[in-house]
Design a protein around this motif. Sequence first.
Motif, mmCIF file in Angstrom:
data_model
loop_
_atom_site.group_PDB
_atom_site.id
_atom_site.type_symbol
_atom_site.label_atom_id
_atom_site.label_comp_id
_atom_site.label_asym_id
_atom_site.label_seq_id
_atom_site.Cartn_x
_atom_site.Cartn_y
_atom_site.Cartn_z
ATOM 1 N N GLY A 65 4.448 35.306 -1.351
ATOM 2 C CA GLY A 65 3.665 34.407 -0.517
ATOM 3 C C GLY A 65 3.286 33.162 -1.290
ATOM 4 N N ALA A 66 2.000 32.779 -1.192
ATOM 5 C CA ALA A 66 1.527 31.565 -1.858
ATOM 6 C C ALA A 66 0.827 31.858 -3.181
ATOM 7 C CB ALA A 66 0.587 30.814 -0.923
ATOM 8 N N THR A 67 0.942 33.085 -3.690
ATOM 9 C CA THR A 67 0.394 33.385 -5.016
ATOM 10 C C THR A 67 1.455 33.072 -6.062
ATOM 11 O OG1 THR A 67 -0.993 35.185 -4.153
ATOM 12 C CG2 THR A 67 -0.572 35.157 -6.526
ATOM 13 N N PRO A 68 1.204 32.120 -6.946
ATOM 14 C CA PRO A 68 2.223 31.790 -7.948
ATOM 15 C C PRO A 68 2.432 32.933 -8.930
ATOM 16 C CG PRO A 68 0.230 30.465 -8.266
ATOM 17 C CD PRO A 68 0.015 31.270 -7.034
ATOM 18 N N ILE A 69 3.613 32.961 -9.524
ATOM 19 C CA ILE A 69 3.961 34.014 -10.472
ATOM 20 C C ILE A 69 3.033 33.992 -11.677
ATOM 21 C CG2 ILE A 69 5.646 32.623 -11.754
ATOM 22 C CD1 ILE A 69 6.139 36.302 -10.738
ATOM 23 N N SER A 70 2.420 32.850 -11.946
ATOM 24 C CA SER A 70 1.556 32.706 -13.120
ATOM 25 C C SER A 70 0.167 33.296 -12.927
ATOM 26 C CB SER A 70 1.422 31.221 -13.478
ATOM 27 O OG SER A 70 0.907 30.487 -12.371
ATOM 28 N N THR A 71 -0.201 33.653 -11.703
ATOM 29 C CA THR A 71 -1.540 34.193 -11.455
ATOM 30 C C THR A 71 -1.530 35.701 -11.693
ATOM 31 O OG1 THR A 71 -2.023 32.482 -9.814
ATOM 32 C CG2 THR A 71 -3.402 34.444 -9.781
ATOM 33 N N GLY A 72 -1.900 36.109 -12.894
ATOM 34 C CA GLY A 72 -1.966 37.537 -13.195
ATOM 35 C C GLY A 72 -0.612 38.203 -13.155
ATOM 36 N N ARG A 73 0.327 37.688 -13.918
ATOM 37 C CA ARG A 73 1.717 38.140 -13.830
ATOM 38 C C ARG A 73 1.897 39.623 -14.154
ATOM 39 N NH1 ARG A 73 6.675 34.393 -15.631
ATOM 40 N NH2 ARG A 73 8.385 35.719 -14.927
ATOM 41 N N SER A 74 1.117 40.159 -15.089
ATOM 42 C CA SER A 74 1.226 41.566 -15.471
ATOM 43 C C SER A 74 0.360 42.434 -14.556
ATOM 44 C CB SER A 74 0.775 41.754 -16.921
ATOM 45 O OG SER A 74 -0.619 41.505 -17.026
ATOM 46 N N GLU A 75 0.538 43.744 -14.668
ATOM 47 C CA GLU A 75 -0.290 44.660 -13.880
ATOM 48 C C GLU A 75 -1.754 44.532 -14.271
ATOM 49 O OE1 GLU A 75 1.914 47.964 -15.114
ATOM 50 O OE2 GLU A 75 3.598 47.508 -13.789
ATOM 51 N N GLU A 76 -2.012 44.434 -15.568
ATOM 52 C CA GLU A 76 -3.389 44.260 -16.029
ATOM 53 C C GLU A 76 -3.957 42.941 -15.519
ATOM 54 O OE1 GLU A 76 -0.807 44.931 -17.927
ATOM 55 O OE2 GLU A 76 -1.192 46.877 -18.880
ATOM 56 N N GLY A 77 -3.128 41.893 -15.586
ATOM 57 C CA GLY A 77 -3.584 40.583 -15.155
ATOM 58 C C GLY A 77 -3.944 40.546 -13.685
ATOM 59 N N PHE A 78 -3.094 41.147 -12.831
ATOM 60 C CA PHE A 78 -3.406 41.054 -11.405
ATOM 61 C C PHE A 78 -4.479 42.042 -10.989
ATOM 62 C CE2 PHE A 78 -2.718 40.949 -6.793
ATOM 63 C CZ PHE A 78 -2.800 39.575 -6.621
ATOM 64 N N ALA A 79 -4.665 43.127 -11.739
ATOM 65 C CA ALA A 79 -5.815 43.993 -11.489
ATOM 66 C C ALA A 79 -7.104 43.203 -11.674
ATOM 67 C CB ALA A 79 -5.786 45.194 -12.435
ATOM 68 N N ASP A 80 -7.132 42.368 -12.709
ATOM 69 C CA ASP A 80 -8.310 41.532 -12.951
ATOM 70 C C ASP A 80 -8.437 40.435 -11.889
ATOM 71 O OD1 ASP A 80 -8.768 43.111 -15.142
ATOM 72 O OD2 ASP A 80 -8.102 41.612 -16.606
ATOM 73 N N VAL A 81 -7.306 39.881 -11.447
ATOM 74 C CA VAL A 81 -7.336 38.889 -10.369
ATOM 75 C C VAL A 81 -7.929 39.502 -9.101
ATOM 76 C CG1 VAL A 81 -5.890 37.560 -8.778
ATOM 77 C CG2 VAL A 81 -5.446 37.476 -11.236
ATOM 78 N N SER A 82 -7.519 40.708 -8.771
ATOM 79 C CA SER A 82 -8.012 41.369 -7.561
ATOM 80 C C SER A 82 -9.507 41.623 -7.649
ATOM 81 C CB SER A 82 -7.253 42.685 -7.339
ATOM 82 O OG SER A 82 -5.864 42.443 -7.170
ATOM 83 N N ALA A 83 -9.966 42.034 -8.834
ATOM 84 C CA ALA A 83 -11.405 42.246 -9.024
ATOM 85 C C ALA A 83 -12.165 40.925 -8.917
ATOM 86 C CB ALA A 83 -11.656 42.909 -10.374
ATOM 87 N N ALA A 84 -11.594 39.859 -9.483
ATOM 88 C CA ALA A 84 -12.234 38.547 -9.399
ATOM 89 C C ALA A 84 -12.273 38.048 -7.959
ATOM 90 C CB ALA A 84 -11.490 37.555 -10.292
ATOM 91 N N LEU A 85 -11.222 38.330 -7.195
ATOM 92 C CA LEU A 85 -11.201 37.938 -5.786
ATOM 93 C C LEU A 85 -12.302 38.663 -5.021
ATOM 94 C CD1 LEU A 85 -9.866 36.436 -3.424
ATOM 95 C CD2 LEU A 85 -8.264 38.361 -3.229
ATOM 96 N N CYS A 86 -12.477 39.950 -5.310
ATOM 97 C CA CYS A 86 -13.561 40.695 -4.665
ATOM 98 C C CYS A 86 -14.907 40.038 -4.959
ATOM 99 C CB CYS A 86 -13.560 42.149 -5.152
ATOM 100 S SG CYS A 86 -12.214 43.160 -4.509
ATOM 101 N N ALA A 87 -15.132 39.695 -6.222
ATOM 102 C CA ALA A 87 -16.395 39.052 -6.591
ATOM 103 C C ALA A 87 -16.565 37.726 -5.867
ATOM 104 C CB ALA A 87 -16.444 38.858 -8.104
#
Length: 292
Positions: A65-87
Amino acid sequence: MAHESRRMQRAEVAQGPVEFRLDRRGPATVVILYGGHMRAELALGEEVFAQAGCSILVPSRPGYGATPISTGRSEEGFADVSAALCARLGITEVAAVVGVSGGGPTAVTMAARHPALVRRLILQSAVGPLPWPDRRTYLGAHVLFAPRVERGTWAGVRILLRYAPDAGLRMLLHHLTTLPVRAVVAGLSPESRAELVALFSRMRSGHGFLNDLKTTRHPVPPAHGITQPALVIASRRDGAVPFAHAQALVAALPHAQRVESRSDSHLIWFGEDWPSIAERIRAFLGPGSRPA
């Protein structure tokens, strides 16, 4: 399921922009992390959560979609992105994070890294702590779903599904089942065929699918310290993610229950026993999660 129009949103978190869909219903929220070729605009099997009165948050994972590959590319990175989105959205507790197929490793990682946020873990046909995919699938994906060619690949899929839907379904389900694919397609109800045609016709791979294959090629075991209860749902007839992944997840997660689907393929939502599995999910979510 997949053909309805949905309102997409974008948010900026510390790691970068992320596309998401938030369907607000009740105070309990589930976060759904879909697998390959899926983005937040699509939906699969969400009715069980909607009927339970849950709000549903679906981020598009990196490269989809519109999420660039650079936004939390790893599993750890996107787990943190998802938590930040919740916040960012004011969500202080997640009733369950749901990992679907290739989204499973990120869901497990989110539960491990953010235990104060995530109460439960639900894994559906999910990739576990085993190597995935096999070499032939890995190499074939780099031919068909490389970012420069995937648009043409999916355009061809849409044409085939439009003019020869059964042939298209046989082609697409061939690697999703361990059974003879003609029998699997013949066993689908007219409603299921229509839903699958609509779903496959809107899939795209972007940069996300090859990133998925790269990050799961040499997996590590699920992070230690996961204390949340987990529900692991899988079919022995899954040709995309072998049943051994579900067995490995149950062995690795200390509070896991395994639910064996009788689905003929990776797509457990189209199995004859999905209604009973949906009830099991509602029971797992708690007494407040019952059909409205």
